[in-house]
Scaffold this motif. Structure first.
Motif, PDB file in Angstrom:
ATOM      1  N   SER A   1       0.838  -1.190   0.000  1.00  0.00           N
ATOM      2  CA  SER A   1       0.000   0.000   0.000  1.00  0.00           C
ATOM      3  C   SER A   1       0.880   1.249   0.000  1.00  0.00           C
ATOM      4  CB  SER A   1      -0.918  -0.012   1.225  1.00  0.00           C
ATOM      5  OG  SER A   1      -1.595   1.195   1.355  1.00  0.00           O
TER       6      SER A   1
ATOM      7  N   VAL B   1      -1.221   3.838  -2.513  1.00  0.00           N
ATOM      8  CA  VAL B   1      -2.678   3.695  -2.478  1.00  0.00           C
ATOM      9  C   VAL B   1      -3.104   3.206  -1.094  1.00  0.00           C
ATOM     10  CG1 VAL B   1      -2.850   3.193  -4.947  1.00  0.00           C
ATOM     11  CG2 VAL B   1      -2.614   1.316  -3.339  1.00  0.00           C
TER      12      VAL B   1
ATOM     13  N   THR C   1      -7.912   0.121  -1.226  1.00  0.00           N
ATOM     14  CA  THR C   1      -7.789   0.001  -2.681  1.00  0.00           C
ATOM     15  C   THR C   1      -7.227  -1.361  -3.055  1.00  0.00           C
ATOM     16  OG1 THR C   1      -7.506   2.380  -2.933  1.00  0.00           O
ATOM     17  CG2 THR C   1      -6.730   0.993  -4.749  1.00  0.00           C
TER      18      THR C   1
ATOM     19  N   GLN D   1     -10.052  -3.730  -2.921  1.00  0.00           N
ATOM     20  CA  GLN D   1     -10.934  -3.549  -4.079  1.00  0.00           C
ATOM     21  C   GLN D   1     -10.324  -4.163  -5.328  1.00  0.00           C
ATOM     22  OE1 GLN D   1     -11.880   0.591  -4.545  1.00  0.00           O
ATOM     23  NE2 GLN D   1     -12.695   0.739  -2.461  1.00  0.00           N
ATOM     24  N   TRP D   2      -9.034  -3.940  -5.540  1.00  0.00           N
ATOM     25  CA  TRP D   2      -8.358  -4.515  -6.703  1.00  0.00           C
ATOM     26  C   TRP D   2      -8.419  -6.033  -6.663  1.00  0.00           C
ATOM     27  CZ3 TRP D   2      -3.219  -1.261  -6.748  1.00  0.00           C
ATOM     28  CH2 TRP D   2      -3.484   0.007  -7.255  1.00  0.00           C
TER      29      TRP D   2
END
Length: 58
Positions: free
Chosen positions: A13, A18, A22, A25-26
């Motif tokens: 991260s 990010v 995120t 989510q990815w």
């Protein structure tokens, strides 16, 4: 890949710039770097992350 070679989501991260959410989510959308689940935790192979970043830059 050995368990020692895997790294935490927070490490990637920060390196990718990010939020951790995120990365989740990815993973859910199957668009981010490949991750493995160890118990309830996500772990990333640094080589997979580097390959993913290289593909994004291409």
């Amino acid at each position: 890949m050995t368990p020692q070679a895997q790294t935490r989501k927070s490490t990637h991260s920060r390196s990718l710039g990010v939020p951790v959410s995120t990365l989740y989510q990815w993973r859910y959308r199957r668009v981010g770097p490949k991750a493995s689940r160890v118990g309830r935790h996500l772990r990333y192979d640094p080589a997979d992350v580097r390959a993913w970043v290289a593909r994004q830059a291409a």
